[in-house]
Scaffold this motif. Structure first.
Motif: not given
Length: 292
Positions: A61-63, A70-71, A125-127, A132-135
């Motif tokens: 996934l590309q954030i 994220i894999d 979708q949740w990720l 972002a907040s976790y990064f």
């Protein structure tokens, strides 16, 4: 074939079709077994008697903000979506604590779904909406707060049995994975092969997932022990590192690869690490001292 199993597999194929339409570019969805979908279709059509392997894959996934990837590792049990989906997200941009918190949040969200609901797309979708907040706030978890509640983690110890462990490349893979993750334990090579891995649940499950695939079939988790902890789990560890355990072979078989390891020595090793009870679980026989 039971109707419930057929329904589950049909739903899984439907969800995979949706995922491939969402991620059409090559390499975005990476199946552990490239033939698994074909084998499931053949099973559903009655052209294959044996139950096909579980669907396992990784989606990258590309954030957008921040610009990170994220894999998402996904395992669909045969009875999914009527049993829980196995998910694990990881990114080199996250430290272990934040990765742990990310997966706790994801697991908690997926736990709100009712049995029978497909949830991989919702997890993606949740990720995309929440990761972002976790990064961005990695440093905040280390700031002391009087109101902060301690985070509860599950400390897990898995006892894994294999018919044998001989190959050098496999032994190297096991050691490399064990040392890369925050786990401790050992790998006893020879026949039989025994692996013990302990640490936080997410790390042990990633270890178990990584060493088994793509094609290690004669291996099983014989026993697992878990306990909830609010600490770092160091006081629960029976081992201080992850190492290879080499014991004497039972008998003199020269260079042949069919020798059995000295189980008496292994029992003494287990006693030293307060794990004698596992001997009977692994081998189905009561433990006896090597002196008897």
């Amino acid at each position: 074939m039971s109707a419930s199993m057929k329904e589950c597999l049909q739903l899984q194929l439907l969800e995979m079709e949706m995922l491939f339409s969402m991620f059409p570019n090559q390499g975005e969805v990476k199946l552990e077994d490239v033939n698994v979908l074909t084998n499931i279709k053949r099973y559903l059509e009655g052209k294959r008697e044996a139950l096909p392997p579980k669907i396992e894959f990784v989606i990258t996934l590309q954030i957008e903000e921040p610009k990170v990837k994220i894999d998402l590792q996904v395992t669909m049990p045969h009875s999914y979506p009527y049993v829980a989906l196995q998910l694990f997200g990881r990114s080199p941009e996250l430290d272990r604590q934040q990765q742990l918190l990310l997966n706790k949040g994801l697991t908690s969200y997926i736990g709100t779904f009712d049995p029978g609901e497909l949830c991989v797309c919702a997890a993606i979708q949740w990720l995309q909406d929440n990761s972002a907040s976790y990064f961005l706030n990695r440093k905040l978890v280390y700031e002391p707060s009087a109101q902060a509640k301690p985070v509860k983690n599950t400390f897990l110890r898995m006892w894994i049995y294999s018919h044998h462990i001989y190959q050098q490349d496999l032994r190297k893979k096991i050691l490399d994975v064990g040392k890369r993750l925050d786990v401790t334990g050992f790998c006893m090579t020879g026949k039989p092969g025994i692996i013990c891995v302990e640490g936080f649940k997410e790390h042990c499950e990633e270890f178990w997932h990584t060493i088994r695939y793509p094609n290690w079939k004669h291996i099983s988790c014989k026993h697992a022990e878990s306990v909830e902890t609010e600490g770092n789990g160091e006081d629960l560890r029976l081992f201080h590192s992850f190492e290879e355990l080499l014991l004497e072979a039972h008998g003199d078989y020269g260079l042949r690869n069919d020798y059995h390891m000295n189980l008496g020595q292994f029992l003494e090793f287990l006693k030293k690490h307060k794990s004698e009870h596992v001997f009977q679980i692994l081998f189905g026989i009561e433990s006896k001292s090597s002196d008897s």
